[in-house]
Design a protein around this motif. Sequence first.
Motif, PDB file in Angstrom:
ATOM      1  N   SER A 133       0.828  -1.206   0.000  1.00 54.06           N
ATOM      2  CA  SER A 133       0.000   0.000   0.000  1.00 54.06           C
ATOM      3  C   SER A 133       0.862   1.255   0.000  1.00 54.06           C
ATOM      4  N   ALA A 134       0.207   2.394  -0.131  1.00 54.37           N
ATOM      5  CA  ALA A 134       0.924   3.673  -0.088  1.00 54.37           C
ATOM      6  C   ALA A 134       1.622   3.856   1.254  1.00 54.37           C
ATOM      7  N   SER A 135       1.000   3.408   2.341  1.00 54.96           N
ATOM      8  CA  SER A 135       1.626   3.558   3.658  1.00 54.96           C
ATOM      9  C   SER A 135       2.841   2.649   3.798  1.00 54.96           C
ATOM     10  N   SER A 147       5.597   4.353   1.898  1.00 52.72           N
ATOM     11  CA  SER A 147       6.101   5.497   2.645  1.00 52.72           C
ATOM     12  C   SER A 147       7.025   5.045   3.772  1.00 52.72           C
ATOM     13  N   GLU A 148       6.598   4.019   4.492  1.00 52.72           N
ATOM     14  CA  GLU A 148       7.416   3.502   5.588  1.00 52.72           C
ATOM     15  C   GLU A 148       8.725   2.909   5.052  1.00 52.72           C
ATOM     16  N   GLU A 203      11.051   5.794   4.321  1.00 51.08           N
ATOM     17  CA  GLU A 203      11.503   6.500   5.523  1.00 51.08           C
ATOM     18  C   GLU A 203      12.510   5.691   6.336  1.00 51.08           C
TER      19      GLU A 203
END
Length: 377
Positions: free
Chosen positions: A22-24, A27-28, A31
């Motif tokens: 997923s997008a999350s 992102s994780e 990061e």
Amino acid sequence: MSSSTHARLRQEAIAFFEAEVSASVRSELAELGAEFVPRFHRKMGEAGWIGLQWPEAYGGRAQGHVAGAILQEEAALAGAPVLASNINAIIGSTLIVHAAEELKRRVLPRLISGETVLCLGYSEPEAGSDLASLRSRAERSGDGWVINGAKTWTSLAHVADHMFCLARTNPDAPRHRGLTMFLVPMADVAVEPIWTLGDFRTNATFLDGIEVDDRDRVGPVDHGWDVVMTALDFERAGTARVGEAKRLLSQCFLAARSRGGFSAVERDRTAELWSQVLVVESLAYEVARRQEAGEPVTKMSSIAKVAGTELVQRVALAVMEMLGSDALLSRGAPGAVADGEVEVAYRNAVRYTVTAGTNEIQRNIIAQRGLGLPRSS
């Protein structure tokens, strides 16, 4: 397994990654910089993807090494954070070949579930390409061992539960003998971060009087070289670089389409690159088929490692050149191609030619073991 079974497995993998990356998660992944997202790794375990190729007796799905290669390719094509599951697969496959039955039954189910994360403890500050010169020592202590030394490029050491650690147990033996492999608990191992050119976190690790139970020894004492060679064959022979090259070219196609398409020269260049991808793909799957048949693959895995890693470098460079300045933009910058993923891939590509034995060392292996050429004087 039949080709139709492999095709169904590929579709199953594609559906899983489409649902879970997923997008999350992306992102994780960006990061944290370690190609590891804990909740995604647990999802991989819950879905039965870790240990896909291992026997059912240890909790695996008994799908074979070709199935594992399919999973690895599709994971890379989806941009999934699977470093931990790949390392678990490398070490788990090696345990099946070399470890005592008690160790396999104790460790493999926890690898498959995603509960346990491992890291590789081979290279040292003074022993990388010349791995047999390593200095970490394991000395007998009662019913176990005490290990002292330092390891470097220990990716995932900061989140790992155990290190697959090669140490010298007999300093009087020839260099390639007198080494033993252990599963070392990480609780008391000191870890310091090392950040690479590609924003990837690896680590330096320091083992100071680390106690290891003899039950966690992998293979016979002083025969660790055989164990690490098996592990490196599994690591070098993967299809991840094929998936990554396909992903970069797909991102290039999408970006070019939004600008009105490729020029004639660019079309020729991408066609040539795609043909190279298909050649390397064929090679990587041939290695997996031979592993599944129980055949030795050291020479072919070295060829596959050189071909795959250098392919990714060529593709990343070509994509950067064809897409121009927008491909240089980092994550979050307006107009960045694939939200900066292309420029990260370009910086990161050089790392693959160094890990699992530098490509220079692989060429020596190919020359000496594949072509029968003498060592250089």
